[in-house]
Design a protein around this motif. Structure first.
Motif, PDB file in Angstrom:
ATOM      1  N   UNK A   6       7.349  29.430  55.641  1.00  0.00           N
ATOM      2  CA  UNK A   6       8.660  28.930  56.065  1.00  0.00           C
ATOM      3  C   UNK A   6       8.607  27.827  57.133  1.00  0.00           C
ATOM      4  N   UNK A   7       7.482  27.701  57.811  1.00  0.00           N
ATOM      5  CA  UNK A   7       7.376  26.711  58.889  1.00  0.00           C
ATOM      6  C   UNK A   7       6.227  25.746  58.615  1.00  0.00           C
ATOM      7  N   UNK A   8       5.004  26.272  58.623  1.00  0.00           N
ATOM      8  CA  UNK A   8       3.833  25.461  58.364  1.00  0.00           C
ATOM      9  C   UNK A   8       3.409  24.597  59.534  1.00  0.00           C
ATOM     10  N   UNK A   9       2.281  23.896  59.380  1.00  0.00           N
ATOM     11  CA  UNK A   9       1.784  23.039  60.460  1.00  0.00           C
ATOM     12  C   UNK A   9       2.741  21.879  60.711  1.00  0.00           C
ATOM     13  N   UNK A  10       2.641  21.293  61.894  1.00  0.00           N
ATOM     14  CA  UNK A  10       3.411  20.085  62.175  1.00  0.00           C
ATOM     15  C   UNK A  10       2.907  18.947  61.295  1.00  0.00           C
ATOM     16  N   UNK A  11       3.759  17.971  61.061  1.00  0.00           N
ATOM     17  CA  UNK A  11       3.388  16.905  60.129  1.00  0.00           C
ATOM     18  C   UNK A  11       3.971  15.567  60.589  1.00  0.00           C
TER      19      UNK A  11
END
Length: 263
Positions: A258-263
């Motif tokens: 639902x969030x994941x690493x920053x990109x």
């Protein structure tokens, strides 16, 4: 400074009531077009005539305008982390500014998209600063939507959601968590070593951190995690007690989904 007395104003209103154009009347009397428009608006209200209000002036709280709740929940998380509301004398209306690092251009795009969705009739812009961009929108009723605004730093005053905000966060918790992580959080890879069969081996595992000095904002984050069934712990680093860690495998998997690493 030019001033316009009652006599001039009355002549202007007389011509406007007869159907004259705002620009023509403004040019004839040397009155700024904005002033003429304002006089006309007030005059029509006093006389009970129907007045069309520009969509950019309507507030979801005061005027019951539609509000995209998912985008608002995400934007609320960004605001609590990296946002603030300013009202400079040279501007007629306050501005909401989210300051985001240039390392994560995708998050800047997400923030701008959220602003455009929550404020569809208001102009947004990006202002460059050293190593970052300020994502901004101008709107008269910003403090209606972000009542947490106040003097001083956020961690020096009470930060609590109003009931209508909590209802939105409860309905869109992942958007809120994502906004908080995108502002004051990160996903990193930790490592450790274990002796297996007499040989020391290195193991890596992902972990999420959220860091904020405000006890209230951290509480909002952890309360939302509790509602989502995400396990978390306090993590003191370098004597700093302001960190929340999510490291359990199942919880990290949910955060990744639902969030994941920053990109």
């Amino acid at each position: 400074m030019n001033t316009h007395g009652t006599e001039v104003r009355q002549k202007v209103l007389t011509l406007l009531r007869d159907g004259a154009k705002n620009t023509d009347v403004a040019r004839r009397f040397g009155v700024p077009p904005g002033t003429v428009s304002y006089w006309k608006h007030v005059d029509r209200v006093k006389r009970g005539e129907p007045v069309t209000v520009r969509p950019s002036l309507l507030c979801p709280r005061c005027d019951d305008r539609d509000l995209d709740q998912a985008s608002y929940s995400y934007l609320l998380g960004l605001y609590l982390g990296d946002g603030h509301i300013s009202h400079y004398a040279k501007h007629k209306v306050p501005s909401l500014m989210i300051t985001l690092d240039d390392t994560w251009p995708g998050i800047q795009d997400s923030a701008e998209h959220a602003l455009r969705t929550v404020f569809p009739h208001n102009n947004t812009c990006r202002v460059r600063s050293k190593g970052a961009h300020n994502i901004k929108v101008y709107f008269k009723h910003l403090t209606c939507l972000f009542p947490q605004h106040g003097p001083g730093k956020k961690h020096e005053r009470l930060i609590a959601l109003e009931s209508w905000q909590q209802e939105i966060v409860d309905a869109h918790p992942w958007d809120f968590v994502r906004g908080l992580i995108h502002s004051d959080g990160c996903r990193i890879t930790n490592w450790t070593t274990r002796v297996v069969g007499g040989e020391r081996k290195r193991y890596e595992y992902p972990r999420y951190f959220f860091t904020n000095v405000s006890d209230d904002i951290r509480q909002l984050f952890t309360d939302t995690l509790d509602g989502l069934g995400i396990g978390w712990t306090h993590c003191t680093r370098h004597g700093n007690p302001y960190n929340i860690s999510v490291a359990k495998k199942a919880s990290v998997a949910l955060m990744d989904a639902h969030v994941g690493p920053k990109y």
